[in-house]
Design a protein around this motif. Structure first.
Motif, PDB file in Angstrom:
ATOM      1  N   LEU A 199      38.889  56.114  71.557  1.00 37.73           N
ATOM      2  CA  LEU A 199      38.576  55.296  72.726  1.00 37.73           C
ATOM      3  C   LEU A 199      37.667  54.143  72.297  1.00 37.73           C
ATOM      4  N   GLY A 200      38.199  52.936  72.356  1.00 34.97           N
ATOM      5  CA  GLY A 200      37.434  51.758  71.947  1.00 34.97           C
ATOM      6  C   GLY A 200      38.377  50.658  71.529  1.00 34.97           C
ATOM      7  N   ASP A 201      37.959  49.419  71.726  1.00 39.24           N
ATOM      8  CA  ASP A 201      38.791  48.288  71.330  1.00 39.24           C
ATOM      9  C   ASP A 201      39.023  48.310  69.824  1.00 39.24           C
ATOM     10  N   ALA A 202      40.252  48.140  69.431  1.00 38.44           N
ATOM     11  CA  ALA A 202      40.610  48.140  68.003  1.00 38.44           C
ATOM     12  C   ALA A 202      41.188  46.785  67.646  1.00 38.44           C
ATOM     13  N   SER A 203      40.328  45.757  67.678  1.00 42.97           N
ATOM     14  CA  SER A 203      40.771  44.411  67.352  1.00 42.97           C
ATOM     15  C   SER A 203      39.601  43.627  66.787  1.00 42.97           C
ATOM     16  N   SER A 204      39.880  42.440  66.240  1.00 39.73           N
ATOM     17  CA  SER A 204      38.834  41.605  65.652  1.00 39.73           C
ATOM     18  C   SER A 204      37.881  41.035  66.692  1.00 39.73           C
ATOM     19  N   HIS A 205      38.197  41.179  67.968  1.00 39.82           N
ATOM     20  CA  HIS A 205      37.267  40.735  69.019  1.00 39.82           C
ATOM     21  C   HIS A 205      36.004  41.600  69.021  1.00 39.82           C
ATOM     22  N   TYR A 206      36.140  42.858  68.627  1.00 42.27           N
ATOM     23  CA  TYR A 206      35.006  43.787  68.604  1.00 42.27           C
ATOM     24  C   TYR A 206      34.966  44.459  67.226  1.00 42.27           C
ATOM     25  N   PRO A 207      34.482  43.744  66.214  1.00 46.27           N
ATOM     26  CA  PRO A 207      34.629  44.188  64.820  1.00 46.27           C
ATOM     27  C   PRO A 207      33.926  45.498  64.499  1.00 46.27           C
ATOM     28  N   ALA A 230      49.577  55.445  70.421  1.00 47.31           N
ATOM     29  CA  ALA A 230      49.506  55.820  71.835  1.00 47.31           C
ATOM     30  C   ALA A 230      48.236  56.604  72.152  1.00 47.31           C
ATOM     31  N   LEU A 231      47.545  57.094  71.117  1.00 47.33           N
ATOM     32  CA  LEU A 231      46.294  57.831  71.330  1.00 47.33           C
ATOM     33  C   LEU A 231      45.069  56.924  71.187  1.00 47.33           C
ATOM     34  N   GLN A 232      45.299  55.625  71.061  1.00 38.93           N
ATOM     35  CA  GLN A 232      44.185  54.658  71.058  1.00 38.93           C
ATOM     36  C   GLN A 232      44.172  53.944  72.408  1.00 38.93           C
ATOM     37  N   VAL A 233      43.011  53.968  73.062  1.00 37.36           N
ATOM     38  CA  VAL A 233      42.860  53.339  74.369  1.00 37.36           C
ATOM     39  C   VAL A 233      41.689  52.373  74.312  1.00 37.36           C
ATOM     40  N   SER A 238      30.776  48.910  76.080  1.00 35.20           N
ATOM     41  CA  SER A 238      30.141  50.175  75.691  1.00 35.20           C
ATOM     42  C   SER A 238      29.385  50.721  76.894  1.00 35.20           C
ATOM     43  N   THR A 239      30.142  51.292  77.839  1.00 41.15           N
ATOM     44  CA  THR A 239      29.551  51.843  79.054  1.00 41.15           C
ATOM     45  C   THR A 239      30.203  53.175  79.394  1.00 41.15           C
ATOM     46  N   GLU A 240      29.493  53.954  80.208  1.00 43.30           N
ATOM     47  CA  GLU A 240      30.051  55.217  80.669  1.00 43.30           C
ATOM     48  C   GLU A 240      31.317  54.982  81.496  1.00 43.30           C
ATOM     49  N   GLN A 241      31.302  53.941  82.337  1.00 43.68           N
ATOM     50  CA  GLN A 241      32.451  53.654  83.191  1.00 43.68           C
ATOM     51  C   GLN A 241      33.675  53.302  82.351  1.00 43.68           C
ATOM     52  N   ALA A 242      33.471  52.522  81.292  1.00 47.60           N
ATOM     53  CA  ALA A 242      34.587  52.164  80.412  1.00 47.60           C
ATOM     54  C   ALA A 242      35.162  53.408  79.751  1.00 47.60           C
ATOM     55  N   GLY A 243      34.298  54.339  79.353  1.00 48.55           N
ATOM     56  CA  GLY A 243      34.761  55.575  78.754  1.00 48.55           C
ATOM     57  C   GLY A 243      35.523  56.445  79.733  1.00 48.55           C
ATOM     58  N   TYR A 244      35.028  56.506  80.959  1.00 49.87           N
ATOM     59  CA  TYR A 244      35.700  57.294  82.005  1.00 49.87           C
ATOM     60  C   TYR A 244      37.108  56.744  82.252  1.00 49.87           C
ATOM     61  N   GLU A 245      37.186  55.419  82.405  1.00 46.97           N
ATOM     62  CA  GLU A 245      38.479  54.795  82.699  1.00 46.97           C
ATOM     63  C   GLU A 245      39.444  54.910  81.520  1.00 46.97           C
ATOM     64  N   ALA A 246      38.929  54.820  80.296  1.00 52.29           N
ATOM     65  CA  ALA A 246      39.788  54.954  79.122  1.00 52.29           C
ATOM     66  C   ALA A 246      40.379  56.364  79.038  1.00 52.29           C
ATOM     67  N   LEU A 250      44.283  57.626  79.149  1.00 55.80           N
ATOM     68  CA  LEU A 250      44.839  58.527  78.137  1.00 55.80           C
ATOM     69  C   LEU A 250      45.560  59.698  78.795  1.00 55.80           C
ATOM     70  N   LEU A 251      44.951  60.290  79.811  1.00 60.91           N
ATOM     71  CA  LEU A 251      45.572  61.424  80.495  1.00 60.91           C
ATOM     72  C   LEU A 251      46.883  61.030  81.163  1.00 60.91           C
ATOM     73  N   LYS A 252      46.938  59.803  81.679  1.00 60.52           N
ATOM     74  CA  LYS A 252      48.158  59.348  82.354  1.00 60.52           C
ATOM     75  C   LYS A 252      49.314  59.175  81.384  1.00 60.52           C
ATOM     76  N   ARG A 253      49.020  59.048  80.104  1.00 59.81           N
ATOM     77  CA  ARG A 253      50.089  58.929  79.114  1.00 59.81           C
ATOM     78  C   ARG A 253      50.761  60.271  78.830  1.00 59.81           C
ATOM     79  N   LYS A 254      50.127  61.352  79.308  1.00 64.64           N
ATOM     80  CA  LYS A 254      50.696  62.710  79.207  1.00 64.64           C
ATOM     81  C   LYS A 254      51.065  63.082  77.778  1.00 64.64           C
ATOM     82  N   LEU A 255      50.207  62.705  76.842  1.00 62.31           N
ATOM     83  CA  LEU A 255      50.378  63.065  75.440  1.00 62.31           C
ATOM     84  C   LEU A 255      49.388  64.156  75.069  1.00 62.31           C
ATOM     85  N   PRO A 256      49.766  65.067  74.191  1.00 55.08           N
ATOM     86  CA  PRO A 256      48.816  66.105  73.781  1.00 55.08           C
ATOM     87  C   PRO A 256      47.705  65.518  72.918  1.00 55.08           C
TER      88      PRO A 256
END
Length: 355
Positions: A199-207, A230-233, A238-246, A250-256
């Motif tokens: 859970l976290g941005d995986a791009s050069s915007h947030y190195p 598909a397991l990267q969201v 860096s907030t609790e709300q961002a973590g909750y929403e991420a 992830l759960l909506k993707r219905k992946l183990p």
């Protein structure tokens, strides 16, 4: 161009010069300190006006190039937070260590709270009484880099806490995010986890987050596994709300998935709340780990596995490097080591029985 005669009551100021020459006060200030951002023609016009008014530079009004104020400045950028502080808890620890390091070295610390939208790079050197600045926090690095380039063009002595990058225009001190991400993923694999979400941005915007992600990917590859995109969201903030929403996404993707590696402790805390709201137990069903080791991490239920960044060493290194820059000594960007702190949020039942 000559300056017209004027009558000034009292001691002339830079504002009087600005009025006389038809430029801004900040341009006058830059010209009088020799900034390369002011053209030679404008500089000569301002000098002529200063001579005409018998203007004397106020020695007490130090700027970032004077090197005589005995003060360092800290620009602390606004972060979205659940309370009214707008300061990431990790930076609160850093703030304390920087303050102590300044005091031990005989310097005062001037703290300025800036919003990322502010045009702080343009006039900071003209308006703050400091010999150099330390920058904490910056949001989207690609947007921030342009401001740093302008700050460097002004000749401002500055150091930044953040990712170490090949194209950066400044001196930065940061932790080894790649090593930290690798350590977390290796630990989760050792606990028997095989479907690890990130859970976290995986791009050069947030190195910094991106380096933690690269470490996670490297550890999976060491184990003969491939990271599942598909397991990267994304969770850029860096907030609790961002973590909750991420975690909800992830759960909506219905992946183990049997583990969550959050790019920060705050994201991990939000993810743990979302898991609890869905009746998913940590660590029995899903192991969770974060990054930063903020003070509240050890007091969660269960206590959070995370990566410790040594804020005391970081504060001392930032201050010492800035003082070296002020003394015109060579300074290099550097990475500081990190340490994995294992707590119950990520431990398998067998591992907990041995601890």
């Amino acid at each position: 161009m000559s300056c017209s005669a004027v009558s000034i009551k009292g001691k002339p100021t830079s504002f009087d010069i600005a009025h006389l020459t038809g430029v801004s006060q900040s341009t006058v200030s830059r010209a009088l300190r020799g900034s390369p951002l002011v053209s030679e023609e404008t500089r000569q016009r301002i000098k002529a006006a200063a001579d005409q008014l018998n203007y004397k530079v106020d020695k007490n009004a130090s700027n970032l190039r004077s090197q005589h104020s005995g003060t360092l400045a800290l620009l602390l950028f606004e972060d979205p937070t659940a309370d009214d502080s707008h300061i990431n808890p990790f930076f609160l620890s850093m703030l304390g260590s920087i303050t102590r390091a300044c005091a031990l070295r005989g310097y005062d610390l001037l703290i300025s709270f800036q919003q990322l939208s502010d045009d702080w790079h343009a006039d900071y050197a003209d308006t703050k009484k400091a010999d150099g600045i330390i920058l904490l926090g910056y949001g989207d690095y690609l947007a921030y880099r342009d401001k740093m380039q302008k700050l460097a063009a002004q000749g401002t002595r500055s150091v930044r806490w953040g990712a170490v990058l090949p194209d950066q225009p400044d001196i930065s001190i940061g932790c080894d995010n790649l090593q930290g991400g690798q350590a977390v993923a290796r630990h989760l694999l050792e606990q028997g986890c095989r479907h690890i979400a990130f859970l976290g941005d995986a791009s050069s915007h947030y190195p910094e987050f991106f380096d933690r992600y690269h470490g996670y990917v490297a550890a999976l590859q060491e184990a003969g596994m491939q990271a599942d995109a598909a397991l990267q969201v994304d969770a850029a903030e860096s907030t609790e709300q961002a973590g909750y929403e991420a975690l909800e996404k992830l759960l909506k993707r219905k992946l183990p998935f049997d583990a969550v590696f959050a790019a920060s402790d705050l994201i991990a805390i939000g993810a743990m709340r979302a898991l609890a709201d869905h009746g998913i137990k940590v660590p029995e069903q899903v192991a969770v780990a974060g990054f930063d080791d903020i003070p509240m991490a050890r007091f969660l239920n269960p206590p959070l596995t995370t990566v410790l960044q040594d804020t005391k060493l970081a504060g001392e290194t930032l201050v010492d490097n800035l003082l070296s820059l002020i003394r015109r000594e060579p300074v290099q960007t550097q990475l500081l080591p990190v340490k994995l702190v294992v707590r119950r949020s990520s431990q398998s039942s067998s591992a907990r029985g041995k601890s």
